[in-house]
Enzyme design. Structure first.
Site, short mmCIF file in Angstrom:
data_model
loop_
_atom_site.label_atom_id
_atom_site.label_comp_id
_atom_site.label_asym_id
_atom_site.label_seq_id
_atom_site.Cartn_x
_atom_site.Cartn_y
_atom_site.Cartn_z
CG ASN A 1 -1.87 -1.18 1.20
OD1 ASN A 1 -2.37 -1.57 0.15
ND2 ASN A 1 -2.13 -1.76 2.37
N GLY B 1 -4.54 2.96 1.64
CA GLY B 1 -4.65 2.28 2.92
C GLY B 1 -3.35 2.13 3.66
CG HIS C 1 4.58 -2.34 5.19
ND1 HIS C 1 4.54 -0.98 5.48
CD2 HIS C 1 3.30 -2.73 5.11
CE1 HIS C 1 3.29 -0.59 5.58
NE2 HIS C 1 2.50 -1.63 5.35
CG LEU C 2 6.30 -7.26 -0.46
CD1 LEU C 2 5.82 -6.25 -1.48
CD2 LEU C 2 7.65 -7.86 -0.88
#
Ligand code: DGP
Length: 112
Positions: free
Chosen positions: A86, A92, A99-100
């Protein structure tokens, strides 16, 4: 970044269920899992979001994907998994340390 929760998880000053750690990335289970497997893969160095990436970051992003694939195999996600990043509030993003999300272990709905 002093007030970044993911920086604190990376440096060990905040708790997390860590599933992988190396010199470039840390991976830990999401506090609010949206699937049976929900792991976050983060660069150890603070990067605000995909929008903050520079050309020199290409190697670390590639490494995040390779670690995601290895963790998916460890979690037995042979039927498939989803990787999501995101970027920005409308997408969101709530934690502004890139980050994944690695999601799997159930049938995931089509994205919309
Ligand atoms: P996003 O909404 O894409 O920025 O995802 C942030 C995710 O981070 C969200 O799924 C919840 C998770 N999260 C937030 N704070 C913590 C925390 O302190 N520990 C862990 N393990 N996960 C967290």
């Amino acid at each position: 970044m002093g007030d970044c929760i993911f920086c604190k998880i990376v440096d060990g000053s905040a708790p997390a269920d860590i599933v992988h750690r190396d010199e470039r990335v840390t991976a830990f289970r999401d506090l609010h899992p949206a699937a049976p497997t929900h792991i976050l893969i983060v660069p150890n160095r603070h990067i605000h979001s995909v929008n903050a990436l520079e050309t020199a970051d290409a190697e670390i992003v590639g490494h995040m994907l390779v670690i995601a694939k290895e963790l998916a195999a460890k979690e037995n996600l042979s039927d498939g998994f989803r990787l999501v990043t995101n970027t920005g509030p409308q997408a969101g993003q709530t934690v502004f340390h890139m980050h994944l999300h690695l999601l799997g272990g159930r049938q995931l709905r089509a994205m919309g």
